[in-house]
Design a protein around this motif. Sequence first.
Motif, PDB file in Angstrom:
ATOM      1  N   UNK A 252       4.082  45.162 -20.955  1.00  0.00           N
ATOM      2  CA  UNK A 252       4.631  44.790 -19.649  1.00  0.00           C
ATOM      3  C   UNK A 252       4.529  43.287 -19.419  1.00  0.00           C
ATOM      4  N   UNK A 253       3.402  42.709 -19.828  1.00  0.00           N
ATOM      5  CA  UNK A 253       3.231  41.266 -19.641  1.00  0.00           C
ATOM      6  C   UNK A 253       4.244  40.489 -20.491  1.00  0.00           C
ATOM      7  N   UNK A 254       4.432  40.942 -21.718  1.00  0.00           N
ATOM      8  CA  UNK A 254       5.415  40.279 -22.577  1.00  0.00           C
ATOM      9  C   UNK A 254       6.806  40.336 -21.949  1.00  0.00           C
ATOM     10  N   UNK A 255       7.132  41.468 -21.350  1.00  0.00           N
ATOM     11  CA  UNK A 255       8.435  41.605 -20.680  1.00  0.00           C
ATOM     12  C   UNK A 255       8.512  40.676 -19.471  1.00  0.00           C
ATOM     13  N   UNK A 256       7.470  40.670 -18.646  1.00  0.00           N
ATOM     14  CA  UNK A 256       7.470  39.826 -17.446  1.00  0.00           C
ATOM     15  C   UNK A 256       7.607  38.353 -17.809  1.00  0.00           C
ATOM     16  N   UNK A 257       6.988  37.954 -18.909  1.00  0.00           N
ATOM     17  CA  UNK A 257       7.000  36.543 -19.297  1.00  0.00           C
ATOM     18  C   UNK A 257       8.356  36.075 -19.807  1.00  0.00           C
ATOM     19  N   UNK A 258       9.296  37.003 -20.012  1.00  0.00           N
ATOM     20  CA  UNK A 258      10.641  36.581 -20.432  1.00  0.00           C
ATOM     21  C   UNK A 258      11.471  36.102 -19.239  1.00  0.00           C
TER      22      UNK A 258
END
Length: 549
Positions: A252-258
């Motif tokens: 989820x964090x990787x997705x949010x950071x995009x």
Amino acid sequence: MAHTQPATDPTWWRGAVIYQVYPRSFADGNGDGTGDLAGVRARLPYLRDLGVDAIWVTPWYASPLADGGYDVADYRAIDPAFGTLEEAEALIDEALEHGIRTIIDIVPNHVSDQHAWFQAALAAGPGSPERERFWFHPGKGADGAQIPTHWVSDFQGDTWTRTTNPDGTPGEWYLHLFAPAQPDLNWSHPDVRAEFEDVLRFWFDRGVAGIRIDSAALLVKDPTLPEYQGEVGPGEHPHVDRDEIHDVYRSWRALADTYEGTRVLVGEVWLADRQRFAQYLRPDEMHTAFNFDFMARPWVAKELRESIDMTIAAHGPVGAPATWVLSNHDVTRPVTRYGRDDSSFSFAAKRFGTPTDLEVGTRRARAAALLTAALPGSLYVYQGDELGLPEVEDLPLEVLQDPMHFRSLGVDPGRDGCRVPLPWSGSTTPYGFSAVEAAPWLPQPADWTDLTVAAQSADATSMLHLYRDVLARRRAEPCLGDGTLTWLESSDEVLAFSRGDVTCVVNLGIEPADLPAHTDVLLTSGQLVAGRLPRDTAAWLRTDPVPTS
């Protein structure tokens, strides 16, 4: 429709003031007695003037409302009681125009029993792929009539409900850590992971600044479904804080950071083990998590200082800011809680008829507002706490809706008392909550005339004025918000700490306390007496900066 998020200040969340909107009870725009998105949009100037940086909106999705919206039937649709998807998009955009970001609630542990997936699972029957997204299981015993495990619900009672087969015979059981209307999802199933990542994209694309993750430590279960007795070792509980859960939040964090601008992940993490709690806040997982320990402590200096120290120490190694909150939509309001002989909070201890002294509770809640706003990190304010609303403890039994009340067999008064619609103006119900004289979905007390926004706006000594002054001063002082804290020498009944050239002093003792040397008194929660700080009172002082160790 793609919406852009302001890219300024990527660390906005570290010291933000975030206001919790429980939409059903905030403001009613269409006059049906239920709060809605039109009501929130109309009151955005109020939130701007209060001085908040963001709003956190509790679930606004399509839902049967078996648990106040935390039983979601469709994560991409707004419940008709609240409005439409277009209104939600407009709210996000209009809030940004007032400088207010929007954080929404994501409920990943379970869905509504009316969700399309669960309905398909019931229809498909045992052994079907549709059932693998949930925790369907045969019962024990020769006829399968015994529950698969004796796990206890957070809402009290059993965690399994038996289904009925299409031919009318008893069927499999399904797991629900909360109410039977909230079947738990199987987070080891790829469909579940893919679905929630898509839901996050759906809302990030519409401009939300972050998500609050409900029951964040509960998602992953031990597939062997073991029984457990009492305390278990770290990571060994069959359905709380299992190690595999961190893979979910890393994705989820990787997705949010995009996304442009910081899209924050805020966890509802109820864990007593501070080291396990901090693992959710590693740099590649959540940005922050709720700090419930402080909220649950009694109004005792030693207890509060211990909680503050423990919280800051837990966050230090992972570089995450602490969060501070006095209440939320689940918790007895501070004005009532702090006026009790036992001013701590625990769900298990809630009972009807617990006496309170609202004068004492209000005085302490005013002091607590200064205390929490001065602590390092971010601050959450639950709607109505800025008005000093008490818990409504005399709601007629026939209007109660909270499943916690019913599953306790009537022993627990439930959480409806902190969810009564807000009073905005006027001298009789609905106190401006509705544009017309519609009866609110929960009745408001007859003695709230002096607690309305209009009445308090005209009273310089009111709780609302205090909150406005506190939040304005907090924003104006560069040393407040994110940062460090230095404790000052004080008696055992006094909390005193510096944040740069601002010192916060709170007197939790009986006798008035001397103030440390200062050049100015910036704010007090009550009148000083002969230059001293009375009991249950807090002050912010301008002082010479104390060197940090």
